[in-house]
Design a protein around this motif. Sequence first.
Motif, PDB file in Angstrom:
ATOM      1  N   PRO A 162      42.334  42.003  47.009  1.00 38.74           N
ATOM      2  CA  PRO A 162      41.608  41.910  45.696  1.00 38.74           C
ATOM      3  C   PRO A 162      41.203  43.116  45.207  1.00 38.74           C
ATOM      4  CG  PRO A 162      40.728  40.583  47.667  1.00 38.74           C
ATOM      5  CD  PRO A 162      41.798  41.499  48.324  1.00 38.74           C
ATOM      6  N   ARG A 163      41.251  43.248  43.777  1.00 38.07           N
ATOM      7  CA  ARG A 163      41.002  44.356  42.911  1.00 38.07           C
ATOM      8  C   ARG A 163      39.642  44.865  43.466  1.00 38.07           C
ATOM      9  NH1 ARG A 163      42.878  46.543  37.946  1.00 38.07           N
ATOM     10  NH2 ARG A 163      40.917  47.540  36.976  1.00 38.07           N
ATOM     11  N   ALA A 164      38.491  44.200  43.593  1.00 38.86           N
ATOM     12  CA  ALA A 164      37.234  44.790  43.973  1.00 38.86           C
ATOM     13  C   ALA A 164      37.285  45.661  45.199  1.00 38.86           C
ATOM     14  CB  ALA A 164      36.419  43.625  44.096  1.00 38.86           C
ATOM     15  N   GLN A 165      38.350  45.022  46.089  1.00 39.83           N
ATOM     16  CA  GLN A 165      38.397  45.933  47.341  1.00 39.83           C
ATOM     17  C   GLN A 165      39.387  47.111  47.252  1.00 39.83           C
ATOM     18  OE1 GLN A 165      39.765  43.217  50.448  1.00 39.83           O
ATOM     19  NE2 GLN A 165      39.885  45.110  51.995  1.00 39.83           N
ATOM     20  N   VAL A 166      40.220  47.052  46.217  1.00 37.87           N
ATOM     21  CA  VAL A 166      40.970  48.209  45.882  1.00 37.87           C
ATOM     22  C   VAL A 166      40.348  49.245  45.274  1.00 37.87           C
ATOM     23  CG1 VAL A 166      43.197  48.989  44.590  1.00 37.87           C
ATOM     24  CG2 VAL A 166      43.202  46.987  45.868  1.00 37.87           C
ATOM     25  N   ARG A 167      39.298  48.740  44.403  1.00 39.31           N
ATOM     26  CA  ARG A 167      38.433  49.633  43.568  1.00 39.31           C
ATOM     27  C   ARG A 167      37.646  50.264  44.538  1.00 39.31           C
ATOM     28  NH1 ARG A 167      33.781  50.507  41.284  1.00 39.31           N
ATOM     29  NH2 ARG A 167      33.690  51.217  39.162  1.00 39.31           N
ATOM     30  N   ALA A 168      36.964  49.601  45.511  1.00 42.32           N
ATOM     31  CA  ALA A 168      36.272  49.972  46.566  1.00 42.32           C
ATOM     32  C   ALA A 168      36.853  51.322  47.606  1.00 42.32           C
ATOM     33  CB  ALA A 168      35.666  49.145  47.623  1.00 42.32           C
TER      34      ALA A 168
END
Length: 193
Positions: A162-168
């Motif tokens: 998920p994008r949020a995890q990639v961003r983190a």
Amino acid sequence: MRRLILALAGMLLLSNSAVAQDGVPDLRATAVGRPLAAALDTCGIQVIRHSMPKGIGGLWLDTKHLIILAQDLEGSEATLVLAHESTHAARTCAGLTPPQPADVEARPAWIDAMLDEEAEALVTEASMAAELISGGVEDAREAAARRPFVDPLLAMLVDGVPRAQVRAAARHAIEQTTYRKYYESLFSLSAAR
């Protein structure tokens, strides 16, 4: 550091070797890039190519409404760097980039906000790479591999993380490098004026 960048920008703008180049059509041709290109158009941001110091692929100069791409960038690598710098430009234009605070107490929050923005720009760059690769653009994989932060983020996106995890993950990666020191230096230089 900021003064050095602004001095470099001044020299570039006055130099006869600066070549105006609209790299924005490359953004318009992609789903990731279309909103970025629209923001550049709306805000009147110019994109030029110019020789840059080794290791610097591009710069966003907010006070000049200018993105400078390294003259030697080609193909997908130029598109990736433009997507990255356009993220900074679009966020500035939308009022999402916080101005440097005058108050020393506000420094940690400002630095964290700038690191968050950098992480977002890296994820956008990785998303652009994923789109180019899925569209069969031949040099996109190699271009992403030359971008040390982008390649691992691209692998995560391709794996369906998920994008949020990639961003983190992007935020964590830049926290471990010189980015924090860079923004601390910018703050210190601005306070020294």
